[in-house]
Design an enzyme around this catalytic site. Structure first.
Site, PDB file in Angstrom:
ATOM      1  N   GLY A 109       0.834  -1.203   0.000  1.00  0.00           N
ATOM      2  CA  GLY A 109       0.000   0.000   0.000  1.00  0.00           C
ATOM      3  C   GLY A 109       0.866   1.248   0.000  1.00  0.00           C
ATOM      4  CG  ASN A 110       4.789   0.705   1.367  1.00  0.00           C
ATOM      5  OD1 ASN A 110       4.608   0.019   0.354  1.00  0.00           O
ATOM      6  ND2 ASN A 110       5.490   0.294   2.399  1.00  0.00           N
ATOM      7  CE  LYS A 158       8.185  -6.616   0.892  1.00  0.00           C
ATOM      8  NZ  LYS A 158       6.772  -6.387   1.216  1.00  0.00           N
TER       9      LYS A 158
END
Lengths: 321, 321
Positions: free
Chosen positions: B18-19, B281
């Site tokens: 979202g960043n 991740k």
């Protein structure tokens, strides 16, 4: 999808207000909205046996909540415009409806296939509504706050019984984005939630980019446009009364069983249907009947099942040939 | 859809934070997020020539904004739970991405077919994460406010450099609702935005109803699950670095060109990839490689085009047979 047989059940577009999830007198907590969503979903799941469903919900109370939240936090978080508030309301209402529908469809022994789409609706930057904002939205303010906001933010206000209230433009929907997606999902037999709150209002800039604007779109007009574009079969407007009435709220009130667009226009000209409530629904219904030659049904959620069998509800029907 | 030829371009799932829409140091205004969305969309539109795209975005900054807004207005509007905040963020981010993508796809001469789906993700009510909330979210509080909220609302807090911060459970995604819809839309050639923020966390009650819960879901883990369920071809995790580095942030930092799941696990065991950032991740990438036998690419948006041609990026590749 090519492997599935084509779904031949008629497509019913059901338009209903955001207040279907926030009953009068309720605070609009998430739990209350969830409980109402379950009730609406149970009625819709029943309908889903014989129909493919396209749901267009309003967002009046929810967008008002988001606007208050956004303004309350404005010193900590940059406030949102109305397009983003509309988008947020599509997310929240889509979530509540989809969660409830999946459970209710499964309980009814049906395939719980539901898709909630974020929907952009294009409006015309030259729409006269932008010069003449009329749609009240959000909280009531004391006059000094309204004056301050009018000066600092350029907002417009109207005086209502409980105080001053912001009014915003309500331009006409020109184009709904994602119509092909809606069509493909209906063809695949999904219950589709789209066009929520009339769609997120965007204008198309000369370079082709789409940009959100500070406006709200009437969900019944968007529903009418979506009905035509998707080629749906049945248009239902759910409201809080089982039937439209002539002289509503008076001693002479008379339920209307059916009327043609011409009759509806005559009653509108008499001022029978107030602009903020039944007016846009009748207007949308008339447009749909005239453009499609199909009937439109206006009724309440509770009366829907009966009305579909011909018992109750108000039908707007094509003029006799 | 049956009339269209089947789209044979490989399906690339692109996961990004979202960043990506709220660059470091930005206030996160709607205009700033829109500008960043246009940049991301231009890169993705370029990729869309040769790939069908499935986009899974994070929502950290946006859900934080919504939470602050919701809490600021709590005396006027009942505050939302995290599920509703997640849903609101899917609406807002879906809107910004879809608007930008439609413009950029059209500018690239491609069919601007984009669908943003509200996505529910089921988690297990018995997931141990509910007993041990670890994910920091929302604003920093002074201690007396944190103590008060802990007492009144039952929230958990951790002490961070800038103050006390709420921590919430981050349970594992168990099931993503709407996978068939995503598949059908990809088959029809649409760019699909789904699973935003990891999906709206819901639990399934014994009676079959789905209910939102106060939690957040790691979007990379949801993306990994969606990748397997949809049967996508290429998994890309976009982050703020072009390549994963060993000894990141030290003099000895060394970019990693490729590694196998075994090598990745060894480096994780050394503490090379911090839990809050690169760790999930790598974890998601390893799971995908092991389950699918396909490669995963980790890189930045700026380096993506080159990395797809084999220049740059970090690839997690299957163990040599």
């Amino acid at each position: 999808m090519n492997r599935n047989p084509v779904d031949v059940r008629p497509v019913a577009l059901i338009a209903f207000g955001g207040n279907a999830l926030v009953p009068r007198g309720s605070e609009g907590t998430e739990d209350e909205q969830r409980a109402e969503a379950e009730k609406v979903a149970a009625i819709l799941a029943d309908l889903a046996r014989d129909h493919r469903l396209l749901l267009v919900h309003g967002n009046g109370p929810q967008v008002g909540q988001l606007l208050i939240q956004s303004e309350s936090a404005r010193r900590q978080v940059p406030p949102w415009g109305l397009a983003a508030c509309g988008a947020g309301s599509q997310g929240v209402i889509g979530f509540l409806l989809e969660a409830a529908l999946r459970g209710q469809l499964e309980a009814a022994g049906l395939d719980p296939k539901v898709a909630s789409l974020v929907t952009l609706t294009e409006v015309d930057a030259a729409d006269p509504a932008f010069q003449n904002p009329t749609k009240p939205i959000g909280p009531y303010y004391p006059q000094f706050v309204a004056d301050d906001l009018a000066g600092r933010r350029g907002w417009k206000f109207v005086r209502q019984d409980q105080g001053w209230r912001r009014v915003v433009p309500s331009p006409a929907p020109v184009r709904i984005y994602g119509v092909r997606t809606v069509g493909a999902l209906l063809e695949a037999g999904a219950v589709v939630i789209a066009g929520g709150g009339g769609g997120i209002p965007v204008v198309r800039r000369p370079d082709g980019t789409l940009e959100g604007v500070d406006a709200v779109i009437d969900k019944d007009l968007t529903a009418a446009l979506l009905f035509r574009e998707v080629g749906a079969d049945l248009f239902v407007i759910l409201t809080n009364v089982a039937r439209v009435e002539k002289d509503y709220g008076t001693d002479r009130a008379m339920p209307i069983d059916r009327m043609t667009p011409r009759e509806a226009r005559a009653l509108m000209a008499e001022g029978q249907f107030p602009p903020g409530s039944m007016g846009p629904k009748i207007e949308a219904a008339v447009r749909v009947v005239e453009a499609s030659g199909r009937q439109v049904l206006i009724t309440s959620a509770a009366a829907l099942a009966g009305a579909l069998r011909g018992q109750g509800g108000t039908r707007i029907v094509p003029e006799a040939p």
